[in-house]
Design a protein around this motif. Structure first.
Motif, PDB file in Angstrom:
ATOM      1  N   LEU A   8       0.827  -1.208   0.000  1.00 44.47           N
ATOM      2  CA  LEU A   8       0.000   0.000   0.000  1.00 44.47           C
ATOM      3  C   LEU A   8       0.860   1.255   0.000  1.00 44.47           C
ATOM      4  CD1 LEU A   8      -2.825  -0.892   2.523  1.00 44.47           C
ATOM      5  CD2 LEU A   8      -3.106  -0.315   0.119  1.00 44.47           C
ATOM      6  N   ILE A   9       1.905   1.252   0.801  1.00 43.04           N
ATOM      7  CA  ILE A   9       2.782   2.413   0.871  1.00 43.04           C
ATOM      8  C   ILE A   9       3.493   2.626  -0.461  1.00 43.04           C
ATOM      9  CG2 ILE A   9       4.854   3.338   1.975  1.00 43.04           C
ATOM     10  CD1 ILE A   9       3.916   1.882   4.537  1.00 43.04           C
ATOM     11  N   VAL A  10       4.036   1.552  -1.019  1.00 43.94           N
ATOM     12  CA  VAL A  10       4.782   1.658  -2.270  1.00 43.94           C
ATOM     13  C   VAL A  10       3.885   2.124  -3.409  1.00 43.94           C
ATOM     14  CG1 VAL A  10       6.040   0.330  -4.009  1.00 43.94           C
ATOM     15  CG2 VAL A  10       6.526  -0.012  -1.589  1.00 43.94           C
ATOM     16  N   VAL A  11       2.718   1.537  -3.525  1.00 42.00           N
ATOM     17  CA  VAL A  11       1.802   1.897  -4.612  1.00 42.00           C
ATOM     18  C   VAL A  11       1.311   3.327  -4.458  1.00 42.00           C
ATOM     19  CG1 VAL A  11      -0.463   1.390  -5.599  1.00 42.00           C
ATOM     20  CG2 VAL A  11       1.131  -0.460  -5.126  1.00 42.00           C
ATOM     21  N   SER A  12       1.066   3.759  -3.244  1.00 44.53           N
ATOM     22  CA  SER A  12       0.623   5.139  -3.022  1.00 44.53           C
ATOM     23  C   SER A  12       1.684   6.135  -3.475  1.00 44.53           C
ATOM     24  CB  SER A  12       0.308   5.365  -1.548  1.00 44.53           C
ATOM     25  OG  SER A  12      -0.747   4.541  -1.148  1.00 44.53           O
ATOM     26  N   VAL A  13       2.926   5.860  -3.140  1.00 41.85           N
ATOM     27  CA  VAL A  13       4.018   6.747  -3.558  1.00 41.85           C
ATOM     28  C   VAL A  13       4.142   6.763  -5.078  1.00 41.85           C
ATOM     29  CG1 VAL A  13       6.521   7.069  -3.473  1.00 41.85           C
ATOM     30  CG2 VAL A  13       5.261   6.525  -1.392  1.00 41.85           C
ATOM     31  N   ILE A  14       4.000   5.612  -5.709  1.00 39.84           N
ATOM     32  CA  ILE A  14       4.099   5.536  -7.172  1.00 39.84           C
ATOM     33  C   ILE A  14       2.972   6.321  -7.835  1.00 39.84           C
ATOM     34  CG2 ILE A  14       3.919   3.966  -9.145  1.00 39.84           C
ATOM     35  CD1 ILE A  14       5.447   1.913  -7.434  1.00 39.84           C
ATOM     36  N   ILE A  15       1.758   6.194  -7.321  1.00 39.07           N
ATOM     37  CA  ILE A  15       0.616   6.917  -7.899  1.00 39.07           C
ATOM     38  C   ILE A  15       0.827   8.423  -7.791  1.00 39.07           C
ATOM     39  CG2 ILE A  15      -1.841   7.440  -7.586  1.00 39.07           C
ATOM     40  CD1 ILE A  15      -2.213   4.482  -6.816  1.00 39.07           C
ATOM     41  N   ILE A  16       1.277   8.889  -6.634  1.00 39.05           N
ATOM     42  CA  ILE A  16       1.488  10.318  -6.441  1.00 39.05           C
ATOM     43  C   ILE A  16       2.634  10.814  -7.325  1.00 39.05           C
ATOM     44  CG2 ILE A  16       2.181  12.071  -4.757  1.00 39.05           C
ATOM     45  CD1 ILE A  16       0.586  10.398  -2.669  1.00 39.05           C
ATOM     46  N   ALA A  17       3.706  10.047  -7.423  1.00 38.35           N
ATOM     47  CA  ALA A  17       4.827  10.430  -8.287  1.00 38.35           C
ATOM     48  C   ALA A  17       4.394  10.491  -9.749  1.00 38.35           C
ATOM     49  CB  ALA A  17       5.977   9.452  -8.110  1.00 38.35           C
TER      50      ALA A  17
END
Length: 51
Positions: A8-17
């Protein structure tokens, strides 16, 4: 921390980036990037806290 929470943390950062990258290329407006960031964090937080 479980693998699901880490995901969840990794995917959230990727989406925002990705949203910021789309803003830089002129595809999204600033309001779209802000909305994307807020919604992504809200969804990730709710899923993170309920698991």
């Amino acid at each position: 921390m479980t693998e699901a929470k880490l995901g969840l943390i990794v995917v959230s950062v990727i989406i925002i980036a990705f949203a910021f990258a789309m803003r830089r290329f002129g595809v999204l407006q600033t309001t779209g990037v802000v909305a994307t960031a807020i919604i992504t964090v809200a969804i990730a937080a709710s899923l993170f806290l309920t698991q």
